[in-house]
Write an enzyme that holds these catalytic residues in place. Structure first.
Site, short mmCIF file in Angstrom:
data_model
loop_
_atom_site.label_atom_id
_atom_site.label_comp_id
_atom_site.label_asym_id
_atom_site.label_seq_id
_atom_site.Cartn_x
_atom_site.Cartn_y
_atom_site.Cartn_z
N TYR A 70 -21.55 28.74 -7.52
CA TYR A 70 -21.58 27.87 -8.70
C TYR A 70 -21.89 28.60 -10.00
CZ TYR A 70 -20.94 23.43 -6.32
OH TYR A 70 -20.39 22.38 -5.63
N ASP B 118 -19.90 25.49 9.95
CA ASP B 118 -18.81 24.77 10.64
C ASP B 118 -19.35 23.98 11.83
OD1 ASP B 118 -19.38 27.26 11.73
OD2 ASP B 118 -17.31 27.81 12.18
N ASP C 238 -23.08 21.28 -1.07
CA ASP C 238 -22.20 20.32 -1.73
C ASP C 238 -21.30 19.64 -0.70
OD1 ASP C 238 -20.71 19.02 -3.83
OD2 ASP C 238 -19.13 20.48 -3.44
N LYS D 122 -23.41 30.76 6.98
CA LYS D 122 -22.25 31.31 7.70
C LYS D 122 -22.53 32.81 7.83
CE LYS D 122 -18.03 31.00 9.38
NZ LYS D 122 -17.70 30.29 10.63
C1 IPM Z 1 -22.17 17.01 -6.64
C2 IPM Z 1 -20.85 17.11 -7.33
C3 IPM Z 1 -20.85 18.28 -8.29
C4 IPM Z 1 -21.09 19.53 -7.49
C5 IPM Z 1 -19.57 18.42 -9.15
C6 IPM Z 1 -19.28 17.15 -9.92
C7 IPM Z 1 -19.64 19.61 -10.06
O1 IPM Z 1 -19.81 17.21 -6.41
O2 IPM Z 1 -23.19 16.82 -7.33
O3 IPM Z 1 -22.23 17.13 -5.41
O4 IPM Z 1 -20.15 20.16 -6.99
O5 IPM Z 1 -22.25 19.92 -7.37
MN MN Z 2 -20.46 17.12 -4.35
#
Ligand code: IPM
Ligand code: MN
Length: 359
Positions: free
Chosen positions: A154, A238, A262, A205
């Protein structure tokens, strides 16, 4: 499959060991100062219901609306200026609806608003609780995912060269620091230690991502030595996807990196009554600034204005906010009020839950 958790007793347990509760009670009779970012799509609709329910439960909120998101960006170009970010720092908490609109290319608002807040306000824990009965199961599960929230893929490390040509190169790195990994893992151990099952699973992983995986596993093992009462496990991501569906009862607390977290938390929502019920807390546990609370779901532009949006995830996110603000008893009451399914439009669901939490 029930749409929401069936048992009131279970709802009462969600408050157990959430590690969101401050050690010092706040001064009485002072309204909590909340920055509200309704955002895009259904975001403003669901945050309005969440605020309605909190107020009905008797907690005073001093709210300020921040007009941010895709619509604002298209109007005057502001995504999240440094000035607005400084203003946000003055609030006790931020309540966010959803961001993202089809009129703006992917990534612009997500990176410029949501991720900027996570990084700049050092919201290094993304805590997502899951309660529900998974399809094909008879009994409800209850577990919490701790997702690292400021690192991994990220951070945007990498770049592209010769874009659009046959020689295009794109790299996207994953940044994992000892500090970032350790503080996340420590939070997860503290949480697990505070709960009755005292069980923590690391998900990664490590068999492929050996550099990052090595750091995560070593740090996990070292911190584990300080928590002898916490039983630990490791699952590859996985395999964890299979267990989330086939055997979610095996989990108590799960800790994982930003991207795995996520993906896994969408699956967690899907097996826990649907993403319309999934809540989350973006925490700065050191409390050096406001923490942010938001539903896991997105802005759902296809149903905006139709009354079809379920505000329950936003209401449950507001309950997590109340835990963090030292209003745990009210938070538990709101969770209990959400445990029995309500049908109707967005405002009808908000009104029904508000009626249940009234003193
Ligand atoms: C979440 C969302 C966000 C992320 C997006 C909107 C950037 O999917 O909060 O899970 O990927 O963290
Ligand atoms: Mn998300």
């Amino acid at each position: 499959m029930p749409l929401v958790p069936e048992s009131g007793t279970l709802a009462a347990q969600i408050g157990e060991g959430t590690a969101l509760r401050p050690r010092i009670a706040r001064r009485m009779n002072s309204a909590h100062r909340i920055a509200v970012i309704g955002g895009d799509g259904i975001g403003p609709e669901v945050t309005a219901e969440a605020i309605k329910v909190v107020r009905a439960a008797g907690v005073e909120l001093d709210t300020t609306d921040f007009d941010l998101g895709g619509a604002r960006y298209l109007r005057d170009g502001e995504i999240l200026s440094d000035e607005t970010l400084e203003e946000l720092r003055a609030y006790d908490c931020i309540l966010l609806g959803a961001v993202g609109t089809p009129d703006v290319p992917p990534g612009v608002i997500e990176r410029g608003l949501l991720l900027k807040m996570r990084f700049e306000l050092d919201l290094y824990i993304n805590q997502r609780p899951f309660v529900g009965t998974a399809p094909g199961h008879d009994t409800p599960h209850e577990f919490i995912v701790i997702r690292e929230n400021t690192e991994g893929p990220y951070v945007g490390e990498g770049g592209a060269l010769r874009v659009g040509t046959p020689h295009e190169v794109a790299t996207q790195g994953s940044v994992n620091t000892r500090l970032g990994v350790e503080r996340c893992i420590r939070h997860a151990f503290e949480l697990a230690d505070s709960r009755s099952r005292k069980h923590l699973t690391l998900v990664h992983k490590t068999n492929v991502l050996t550099f990052a995986g090595g750091l995560w596993q070593r740090t996990f093992d070292e911190v584990a030595a300080e928590y002898p009462d916490v039983e630990t496990a490791y699952h590859h991501v996985d395999a964890a996807c299979i267990y989330f569906v086939q055997d979610p009862h095996r989990y108590d607390v799960v800790v994982t990196d930003n991207l795995f977290g996520d993906i896994l938390t969408d699956l967690g929502g899907a097996v826990s009554g649907g993403i319309g019920l999934a809540s989350s807390a973006n925490l700065n546990p050191a409390r050096t600034g406001p923490s942010m609370f938001e539903p896991v779901h997105g802005s759902a532009p296809d149903i905006v204005g139709t009354g079809q949006a379920n505000p329950t995830a936003a209401i449950l996110s507001a309950a997590l906010m109340l835990d963090f603000l030292g209003e745990a008893a009210v938070a538990d009451r709101i969770r209990a009020a959400c445990a029995d399914p309500v049908s109707g439009t967005t405002t009808e669901i908000g009104d029904a839950i508000a009626a249940r939490v009234k003193n």
